[in-house]
Design an enzyme around this catalytic site. Structure first.
Site, PDB file in Angstrom:
ATOM      1  N   SER A 119      -2.722   7.389  -2.897  1.00 31.28           N
ATOM      2  CA  SER A 119      -2.861   5.939  -3.104  1.00 31.28           C
ATOM      3  C   SER A 119      -2.740   5.203  -1.772  1.00 31.28           C
ATOM      4  O   SER A 119      -3.543   5.409  -0.882  1.00 31.28           O
ATOM      5  CB  SER A 119      -1.835   5.461  -4.139  1.00 31.28           C
ATOM      6  OG  SER A 119      -2.136   4.175  -4.608  1.00 31.28           O
ATOM      7  N   ASP A 166      -7.453   6.977 -14.186  1.00 29.26           N
ATOM      8  CA  ASP A 166      -6.595   6.203 -13.289  1.00 29.26           C
ATOM      9  C   ASP A 166      -6.796   4.712 -13.569  1.00 29.26           C
ATOM     10  O   ASP A 166      -7.916   4.197 -13.472  1.00 29.26           O
ATOM     11  CB  ASP A 166      -6.965   6.526 -11.840  1.00 29.26           C
ATOM     12  CG  ASP A 166      -5.974   6.006 -10.824  1.00 29.26           C
ATOM     13  OD1 ASP A 166      -5.480   4.878 -10.999  1.00 29.26           O
ATOM     14  OD2 ASP A 166      -5.723   6.730  -9.843  1.00 29.26           O
ATOM     15  N   HIS A 187      -2.893   8.179 -12.405  1.00 32.27           N
ATOM     16  CA  HIS A 187      -2.477   7.909 -11.028  1.00 32.27           C
ATOM     17  C   HIS A 187      -1.108   8.503 -10.689  1.00 32.27           C
ATOM     18  O   HIS A 187      -0.606   8.300  -9.600  1.00 32.27           O
ATOM     19  CB  HIS A 187      -2.435   6.382 -10.814  1.00 32.27           C
ATOM     20  CG  HIS A 187      -2.481   5.938  -9.382  1.00 32.27           C
ATOM     21  ND1 HIS A 187      -3.595   6.079  -8.585  1.00 32.27           N
ATOM     22  CD2 HIS A 187      -1.538   5.347  -8.587  1.00 32.27           C
ATOM     23  CE1 HIS A 187      -3.349   5.591  -7.378  1.00 32.27           C
ATOM     24  NE2 HIS A 187      -2.102   5.150  -7.352  1.00 32.27           N
TER      25      HIS A 187
END
Length: 276
Positions: free
Chosen positions: A146, A223, A256
């Site tokens: 991320s 995600d 995620h």
């Protein structure tokens, strides 16, 4: 440089230590973890960069990467995501301030005094690792998740002399074109968006800054940040236009979280080991 050992644990065919040192870049103490396989070394190393809200502990306890690291004879170092402590600027939001350093050197007040995360990773952290672990510093790769995926990509592209391989999980590939990036880059670098392009992986690749034979990306299709923040199609387009080889694996149904990372991290460790 003095590196303090805070805790030591035997795990998965190696030794995990939590460490602390004083950083000249951030002007604060900084914490990081190091996994070292059994044996004399020197070993190649991987730098892991975590995402928003994380510390040095998230990857260390949740990713499950160390059995693969031991099997391939790779050291893994996982630093904190920002400077911390009293007197260090912060923001009540989760995506700015402590825990959200974005791996850039801030130029704007009140962040510039301590938020020098690019210099910390590329200078102080690597120096601390070289001084306190059996690592071959000519064989270092970098990966992250991320915000940390953004950091891994941009730091590798900006410092190819330091990093020989790069991969990422669900990275922010173009912070100049997503809300997380706009907020952080405005705060840390100021409103002049011309200064942002040096910290956007897509724009760096389009400028021909990539010297890597391949880049590996895993992205979950479930995600929740996929469309609004991550936009992997922008990285595909940038790599295609620049002739940069990209292995982008869309993993069906994965989100995620660290459950996603733990599912594929051993493959990333093996991929890096083959290039280091």
């Amino acid at each position: 440089m003095t590196v303090e050992i805070l805790a030591t644990h035997r795990t998965q065919g190696g030794t995990l230590t939590y460490r602390r040192h004083s950083s000249a870049a951030t002007r604060t103490p900084m914490r990081f973890s190091v996994f070292t396989p059994d044996g004399p070394g020197p070993f190649p190393a991987l730098v892991w960069l975590s995402g928003l809200t994380c510390t040095e502990d998230n990857f260390t306890t949740k990713a499950g990467a160390y059995a693969a690291a031991a099997a391939h004879g790779v050291v893994i170092v996982a630093p904190d995501t920002s400077p911390r402590g009293e007197g260090v600027a912060d923001d009540p939001a989760y995506d700015l301030g402590q825990g959200a350093g974005f791996y850039v050197d801030a130029t704007q007040d009140p962040w510039a005094e301590h938020f020098q995360m690019e210099s910390y990773i590329t200078r102080d952290l690597l120096a601390a690792l070289a001084n306190s672990a059996p690592v071959d510093m000519a064989r270092v790769g970098i990966f992250g998740h991320s915000m940390g995926g953004h950091g891994a990509l941009t730091l590798a592209l900006r410092h190819p002399d330091l990093f020989r391989s790069v991969s990422a999980f669900a990275p922010i590939v173009s912070p100049t074109r997503c809300p997380w990036g706009h907020k952080a880059l405005t705060a840390y670098l100021g409103p002049d968006q011309r200064t942002w392009s040096d910290h956007d992986a897509c724009l760096l690749i389009e400028r021909g800054e990539s010297r890597f034979a391949d880049i590996l990306i895993d992205q979950g299709t479930a995600d929740s940040f996929l469309e609004g923040q991550l936009k992997p199609e922008l990285l595909e387009a940038a790599c295609a236009s620049a002739g940069q080889t990209l292995t982008l694996r869309r993993q069906e149904g994965y989100d995620h979280s660290y459950f996603f990372i733990a599912s594929f991290v051993a493959e990333h460790v093996a991929w890096h080991a083959g290039r280091l």
